[in-house]
Scaffold this motif. Structure first.
Motif, mmCIF file in Angstrom:
data_model
loop_
_atom_site.group_PDB
_atom_site.id
_atom_site.type_symbol
_atom_site.label_atom_id
_atom_site.label_comp_id
_atom_site.label_asym_id
_atom_site.label_seq_id
_atom_site.Cartn_x
_atom_site.Cartn_y
_atom_site.Cartn_z
ATOM 1 N N UNK A 1 0.820 -1.203 0.000
ATOM 2 C CA UNK A 1 0.000 0.000 0.000
ATOM 3 C C UNK A 1 0.859 1.260 0.000
ATOM 4 N N UNK B 1 0.165 6.205 0.822
ATOM 5 C CA UNK B 1 0.568 7.180 1.813
ATOM 6 C C UNK B 1 0.791 8.545 1.203
ATOM 7 N N UNK C 1 2.130 11.514 5.555
ATOM 8 C CA UNK C 1 2.332 10.204 6.155
ATOM 9 C C UNK C 1 3.788 9.772 6.086
ATOM 10 N N UNK D 1 5.713 11.652 8.646
ATOM 11 C CA UNK D 1 5.380 11.038 9.933
ATOM 12 C C UNK D 1 6.202 9.764 10.148
ATOM 13 N N UNK D 2 6.254 8.942 9.075
ATOM 14 C CA UNK D 2 7.012 7.701 9.168
ATOM 15 C C UNK D 2 8.485 7.954 9.452
ATOM 16 N N UNK E 1 8.995 9.237 13.052
ATOM 17 C CA UNK E 1 8.827 8.082 13.931
ATOM 18 C C UNK E 1 10.084 7.220 13.934
ATOM 19 N N UNK F 1 13.019 9.024 15.841
ATOM 20 C CA UNK F 1 12.858 9.033 17.295
ATOM 21 C C UNK F 1 13.073 7.635 17.885
ATOM 22 N N UNK F 2 12.484 6.650 17.217
ATOM 23 C CA UNK F 2 12.632 5.279 17.699
ATOM 24 C C UNK F 2 14.091 4.844 17.601
ATOM 25 N N UNK G 1 15.975 6.125 20.482
ATOM 26 C CA UNK G 1 15.731 5.334 21.696
ATOM 27 C C UNK G 1 16.531 4.035 21.654
ATOM 28 N N UNK G 2 16.525 3.383 20.494
ATOM 29 C CA UNK G 2 17.268 2.127 20.354
ATOM 30 C C UNK G 2 18.765 2.364 20.588
ATOM 31 N N UNK H 1 7.994 -13.268 25.852
ATOM 32 C CA UNK H 1 6.903 -12.491 25.274
ATOM 33 C C UNK H 1 5.618 -13.311 25.316
ATOM 34 N N UNK I 1 4.945 3.606 18.568
ATOM 35 C CA UNK I 1 5.977 3.871 17.571
ATOM 36 C C UNK I 1 6.393 2.594 16.843
ATOM 37 N N UNK J 1 -1.910 8.703 8.864
ATOM 38 C CA UNK J 1 -1.405 7.725 9.846
ATOM 39 C C UNK J 1 -1.484 8.281 11.256
#
Lengths: 293, 309
Positions: free
Chosen positions: A3, A7, A11, A14-15, A18, A21-22, A25-26, A283, B105, B211
């Motif tokens: 898909x 987008x 979008x 945004x991706x 995201x 930022x992630x 953190x990693x 998990x 996220x 999104x």
């Protein structure tokens, strides 16, 4: 994802935000591990003068030499293996049969026992009565005390019991037709069918044993019996404020920082080895046990 | 009546005779729970006695609520009580939302391989012992060689002695706890997100939702029940503040912001051997914990129809 075209530009932005930022953190999760590893492989002088920030500087194995030639390190490492394997086996030996019996509807006093076990999730006597009880039982400064004293807990019993209860009745009936005894039924039918739950509980035990330090610190007096985490605590936390010790370690080749980093790396390695399995089962286990009765 | 009691007893004996293997399997676990979890509850009596280890529990004289009176007038205990609430409360505000944000996220990452790697890395610190985490924190915050202070000095600031400054204890404690646990705690929310029906997203996309809008209007509301349950569990465990980690990180200069009830018990009871006073403090702690967990469970049962245990 097919898909992709769906987008809009917003979008996509945004991706990207995201992902950035992630990613940060990693990286901040990973950085302390990389730093400790690099510090353990650098020369003492490089670390003390603040030249190590990411990669090793003046690469040397001197810190590992120092750690691995310390007899106490090996004693503590060996003890941790004893407590981890002994403790996990003891836990399984007590909790599997017990949880199995509790899962049988015909067991007398089943409701009462289930409540008595669940009650310990809500209320426990606390640190001092537990300590005095261990003392009364003659389990202070005893390897066996460490292994038996923490062998069961309500959470794991409930997790196993729920799993045994979910085993279809037809398996049990077929085995009983063949004249299987209760022990054979548990050993040949229930344990093989409940492998995911048992592995989860075993891994929970292994990790908590490997990492546990508090009660070992409180209950054990003898140097010869302490596990790795207590040894680590003594070196890293207690001696860190002790400048004399820190400066006694300072040579050009290694320093207090490189030696403690090397000990930390050495104690993390076994965790990394079982981690791929642990992650998979944990998990599952966390979802299995958490919100169910 | 007597007859039926005898019948019950008889059928019990009969069951036991026929089914002895089952009771044999049960026995070790029951003995373990009695010996290691229920027997210490009897030891709680010393909270109401002038306990001496030589006289034992029975022969120590009763003192009623004297230890509790001492505690409630003890500035150090009162400070520990408020510190416990403060540290838990700050954790609730600053640490609790982070796993939720992380899960949201992760859910937006399209590349499955990158996602799996990222998850593998952020779950890892959960499996590391608190001793090592404390070691890393001490190492990083060291005033002379720690990377944090190296960064501060290179930016022209004075180095900060983080671990001896009371105002820094809570940020350091909560921050490092987030580093250790936030990733792993996101698993619960990811599982909840996995349960959201894909048709909701499909119809939203047909309506031209972005999104960002889908995250706010679909994902977040759909996992709200899970968030509420986790919040209730967290409030139920308010008294549990990870004292095993605090013991490693606090020092006398930071006690004023770091000392919690459990560390107070550890110092007065196990290091200071005032067993009776420490047991009274522990009982006070346990009763509050029980009340909180019990009401948390009642509330969640009403809200979600599934109880926690």
């Amino acid at each position: 994802m097919s898909s992709f075209n769906l987008y809009s530009r917003g979008d996509k932005i945004f991706g990207w935000i995201n992902a950035i930022l992630l990613g940060l953190f990693v990286l901040s999760t990973l950085y302390p591990f990389i730093y400790i590893l690099s510090a353990s492989l650098s020369s003492g002088a490089a670390v003390t003068s603040g030249r190590v920030t990411l990669w090793p500087v003046d690469m040397t194995l001197a810190a590992y030499d120092r750690v691995l030639s310390d007899r106490m390190f090996w004693v503590a490492y060996g003890n941790t293996f004893i407590y981890t394997f002994g403790g996990t086996l003891m836990s399984l030996a007590i909790m599997i049969p017990g949880a199995y019996a509790l899962s049988r509807k015909r067991l007398r006093g089943r409701t009462f026992l289930n409540m008595a076990i669940a009650f310990t999730l809500w209320f426990n006597a606390g640190m001092i009565p537990f300590f005095l009880n261990m003392r009364d039982l003659g389990l202070l400064d005893s390897r066996f005390g460490i292994i038996i004293g923490f062998a069961a807990n309500a959470f794991n019993v409930i997790l196993l019991r729920n799993f045994f209860e979910a085993v279809p009745k037809s398996f049990e009936e077929a085995a009983k037709m063949d004249g299987a005894s209760e022990l054979q039924l548990l050993w040949k039918v229930f344990i093989p069918l409940s492998k995911p739950a048992i592995v989860t509980v075993a891994l929970l035990c292994v990790v908590s044993r490997w990492n546990g330090y508090f009660w070992a610190m409180v209950l054990l007096r003898g140097e010869e019996k302490i596990p790795l985490q207590v040894y680590l605590k003594r070196v890293i936390v207690d001696l860190n404020s002790n400048d004399e010790f820190a400066s006694s370690l300072l040579t050009a080749r290694y320093s207090f920082e490189t030696v403690t980093s090397a000990i930390m790396v050495a104690s993390i390695i076994p965790v990394l080895i079982i981690y791929p399995y642990a992650q998979r089962y944990f998990t599952k286990g966390i979802l299995l046990g958490g919100v169910k009765e | 009546m007597k007859q039926s009691f005898r019948n019950t007893l008889h059928s019990f004996a009969e069951d036991f005779r026929l089914d002895w293997q089952l009771y044999l399997l049960l026995a070790p676990m029951v003995i373990w729970f009695v010996l290691f979890l229920y027997k210490p509850m009897y030891g709680l009596l010393i909270a109401f006695k002038d306990f001496s280890i030589f006289r034992g529990i029975e022969r120590s004289p009763w003192v009623g609520f004297a230890h509790f009176e001492v505690l409630f007038q003890n500035d150090m205990f009162i400070r520990a009580f408020w510190n416990t609430i403060a540290i838990s409360g700050l954790g609730l505000i600053f640490a609790f939302p982070i796993p939720i944000i992380l899960a949201l996220m992760f859910n937006e990452v399209q590349n499955a391989v990158a996602k799996r790697w990222a998850q593998t890395i952020v779950y890892l610190p959960h499996f590391i012992s608190v001793v090592i985490v404390a070691g890393i924190v001490i190492n990083f915050l060291s005033p002379s060689t720690g990377v944090v202070n190296l960064l501060l000095t290179s930016l022209g600031f004075e180095p900060i002695y983080f671990l001896t400054r009371p105002e820094w204890f809570r940020p350091v404690f909560i921050g490092s706890s987030v580093w250790k646990e936030a990733g792993f705690e996101s698993i619960v929310y990811l599982a909840a997100i996995a349960g959201v029906s894909p048709t909701l997203y499909e119809s939203a996309r047909v309506d031209g939702a972005s999104r960002w809008q889908m995250m706010w209007r679909i994902t977040l509301p759909c996992i709200l029940p899970t968030i509420i349950i986790m919040l209730i569990i967290r409030i139920g465990n308010l008294v549990e503040v990870g004292f095993e980690y605090i013991i490693l990180l606090y020092r006398p200069p930071t006690y004023e912001t770091a000392d919690v009830v459990s560390t107070f018990i550890y110092r007065t009871g196990l290091q200071g051997t005032q067993y009776d006073l420490a047991t009274a403090a522990g009982l006070f702690n346990a009763v509050i914990a029980f009340a909180l967990v019990y009401s948390a469970n009642r509330i969640s049962r009403r809200l979600s129809s599934t109880s926690l245990w």
